[in-house]
Scaffold this active site. Structure first.
Site, PDB file in Angstrom:
ATOM      1  N   CYS A 146       0.954  -1.278   0.098  1.00  0.00           N
ATOM      2  CA  CYS A 146      -0.092   0.031  -0.065  1.00  0.00           C
ATOM      3  C   CYS A 146       0.973   1.139  -0.078  1.00  0.00           C
ATOM      4  CB  CYS A 146      -0.867  -0.059   1.340  1.00  0.00           C
ATOM      5  SG  CYS A 146      -1.865  -1.506   1.472  1.00  0.00           S
TER       6      CYS A 146
ATOM      7  N   LYS B 202      -5.217   2.812   8.365  1.00  0.00           N
ATOM      8  CA  LYS B 202      -4.907   3.917   9.374  1.00  0.00           C
ATOM      9  C   LYS B 202      -4.111   4.889   9.372  1.00  0.00           C
ATOM     10  CE  LYS B 202      -7.264   0.432  11.029  1.00  0.00           C
ATOM     11  NZ  LYS B 202      -6.931  -0.136   9.812  1.00  0.00           N
TER      12      LYS B 202
ATOM     13  N   CYS C 157      -5.408  -1.937  -1.049  1.00  0.00           N
ATOM     14  CA  CYS C 157      -6.451  -3.329  -1.121  1.00  0.00           C
ATOM     15  C   CYS C 157      -7.540  -2.562  -2.223  1.00  0.00           C
ATOM     16  CB  CYS C 157      -6.917  -3.691   0.175  1.00  0.00           C
ATOM     17  SG  CYS C 157      -5.431  -4.377   1.146  1.00  0.00           S
TER      18      CYS C 157
ATOM     19  N   GLU D 221      -9.460  -6.294  13.840  1.00  0.00           N
ATOM     20  CA  GLU D 221     -10.432  -6.331  12.742  1.00  0.00           C
ATOM     21  C   GLU D 221     -10.554  -7.774  12.625  1.00  0.00           C
ATOM     22  OE1 GLU D 221      -9.319  -2.488   9.943  1.00  0.00           O
ATOM     23  OE2 GLU D 221      -8.904  -4.796   9.331  1.00  0.00           O
TER      24      GLU D 221
ATOM     25  N   SER E 231     -12.618  -5.540   9.096  1.00  0.00           N
ATOM     26  CA  SER E 231     -11.905  -5.188   7.893  1.00  0.00           C
ATOM     27  C   SER E 231     -13.005  -4.514   6.952  1.00  0.00           C
ATOM     28  CB  SER E 231     -11.083  -6.226   7.404  1.00  0.00           C
ATOM     29  OG  SER E 231     -10.871  -5.844   5.882  1.00  0.00           O
TER      30      SER E 231
END
Length: 538
Positions: free
Chosen positions: A29, A104, A174, A425, A451
């Site tokens: 990411c 986050k 994602c 999560e 999630s």
């Protein structure tokens, strides 16, 4: 000291602009954000400022998911916000650009923007492109669900290994409408990033140009004197909630938007999500409940056509200011509609769901609220007997080995912000449920969270959490539980006197951590229904 890091004499007469990079090689990411920071710095410098790039942390939810390490995930939001605030405040930057790429660090960046209240712009690192397995697009959630299929003997060892190796083809967040893409869209709707920053591929000329424009935009904001809290009004948060619902976004958006509002000094509550959710439909057919990935939304034009649709329908506040220096309505004047024939985003006459998929529940199991993700595919009511677990790991094992049976309500407790600590999560259990083919046959409730990739009949953010004596703490195996999305209720179907008697006998557990980051977090964090922030009431 500044000469040593590359300043020239003329640079000391220019505004100094921080570039907060969340670059890291711990997750795809964020692996490309070092180059995006260079692009932002170029934009700042070309617009007459002097860019200073610095880094903050990031963690990988996907890699830590289902492990003890996941307890640090939500904590990292606070650490990111604290670190950006610390650097910008210490160095006295005139403004800054923050680049986030994972669940986050993105709200963490925006919390820092609100705290510092200096001219600033958020840039999203961009979405990943899908992988390909058996000629079908796949992503990270495909792998988690494949674990359940493997346990159900529907996927061989070799096929699982092949899927693991191809599901993540390169940089980017994602690929479905999971938390990263949800929060990127919400931040754009808030007015804190440039138009369509949320809907660009991570590695693309569009994302590089977005970064350069962001560098120039912060210089423009300096001239205007426009600051984040001028933008982050109650109406701007209502716009963000509206867009999250229309996209079918992650339940984490509830937690993060509550936290951002707290940081900006805006009164926002769970009931605002219910109020707005009654009039806003789900229009985008995106994963995890739908069939398309974010790259398909990018392909047909991104977020701005959807925002224009919502504006024309009277569902957005067009007069809210944005980091362009213009209003939402002005930004959308030239927005082109989606191409004919596409079915990624539906019209108002044929929505995916006629009201919000994010349903706030109350009841004797959630006196101060809980958040359900009800897409409509799994029904709107579920009654069953409780199967209670004190951790995510024990629940996952029971799902995979067949202990959990059809008709049961899986209860995973002691996973709240204080009790976990960190509010993990539950992607592994929810994905295992789907992979085992139990999506319509069992429900899952927790004081943890989910999630953005979770789907099925799931309820999280149950408050008060078990660690502080919430009613979820006294549920026993076999107790009847009802989840009713129509009545917006989550109830333990026992006499009030029995519940009262059990609560009277409850004893507070000892903290799981007594030193370090997790111990500090558990002591300072407030309830999930308030955003799980660590600076409330200080």
């Amino acid at each position: 000291m500044l000469y040593a890091v590359g300043f020239k004499a003329e640079d000391f007469r220019k505004p100094q602009i921080g570039v907060a990079s969340t670059w890291s090689m711990v997750t795809p990411c964020n692996m490309h954000i070092d180059q995006l920071a260079v692009n932002v710095a170029q934009g700042v410098n070309q617009a007459g400022g002097k860019a200073v790039v610095f880094n903050t942390i990031t963690v990988s939810d996907g890699i830590s998911m289902g492990t003890e390490g996941m307890k640090y995930s939500l904590v990292s939001r606070e650490v990111v916000a604290d670190s950006i605030e610390t650097v910008v405040g210490c160095e006295g930057f005139d403004g800054f650009v923050a680049i986030g790429g994972c669940d986050k660090n993105m709200p963490g960046c925006v919390m820092a923007m609100a705290r510092l209240n200096r001219p600033s712009v958020f840039v999203y690192g961009g979405t990943i492109l899908p992988g390909c397995f058996h000629d079908n697009p796949v992503d990270i959630v495909s792998v988690f669900e494949a674990v359940g299929q493997h346990a159900n003997r529907q996927l061989s060892d070799q096929e699982l290994a092949q899927l693991e190796a191809c599901a993540i083809p390169g940089p980017g967040s994602c690929g479905g409408m999971y938390t990263a893409n949800t929060m990127a869209s919400a931040i754009e709707a808030l007015g804190l990033s440039l138009p369509n920053s949320s809907a660009q591929a991570a590695v693309s000329k569009e994302k590089s140009a977005d970064c350069e424009r962001a560098g120039a935009a912060v210089m423009h904001l300096l001239k205007l004197g426009l600051r984040p809290r001028d933008i982050m009004s109650k109406k701007a948060f209502e716009n963000a909630i509206t867009v999250v619902i229309a996209l079918g976004g992650s339940t984490n958006a509830v937690l993060h938007l509550l936290a951002l509002a707290h940081t900006a000094g805006v009164r926002l509550s769970l009931d605002d999500f219910s109020r707005i959710g009654k009039r806003v439909p789900v229009l985008a057919d995106l994963k995890p409940s739908g069939k398309y990935v974010m790259a398909e939304l990018v392909r047909i034009g991104g977020l701005t056509p959807l925002m224009k649709m919502l504006l024309d329908q009277g569902l957005l506040h067009g007069d809210c200011l944005t980091v362009t220096g213009r209003t939402v309505a002005q930004n959308l004047e030239s927005a082109q509609p989606y191409p004919p024939g596409q079915d990624v985003v539906r019209g108002f006459a044929n929505p995916v769901k006629r009201d919000s998929h994010l349903v706030v529940l109350y009841g004797n199991l959630a006196p101060t609220g809980a958040v359900a993700k009800i897409s409509g595919y799994e029904g709107v009511r579920f009654s069953g007997r409780a199967r209670v677990f004190e951790s995510e790991e024990t629940a996952l094992q029971a799902i995979l080995d067949g202990t959990v049976q059809k008709g049961e309500v899986i209860v995973i407790r002691s996973e709240g912000p204080k009790g976990g600590p960190g509010m993990r999560e539950m992607l592994s259990p929810t994905s295992a449920i789907m992979g085992k083919g139990l999506g319509k046959d069992v429900a899952l409730i927790t004081d943890g969270r989910f999630s953005g990739g979770s789907h099925g009949f799931v309820v999280g953010h149950i408050t008060p959490e078990a660690f502080v004596g919430g009613p979820i703490a006294i549920v026993r195996n076999g107790d009847p539980i009802t989840i009713d999305a129509m009545k917006r209720r989550l109830d333990l179907d026992l006499p009030a006197r029995e519940i009262k008697a059990r609560l009277a006998k409850w004893k507070a557990p000892k903290p799981r951590y007594t030193r370090g980051v997790l111990a500090k977090y558990a002591k300072q964090v407030n309830s999930a229904h308030l955003g799980a922030v660590t600076d409330a009431g200080l």
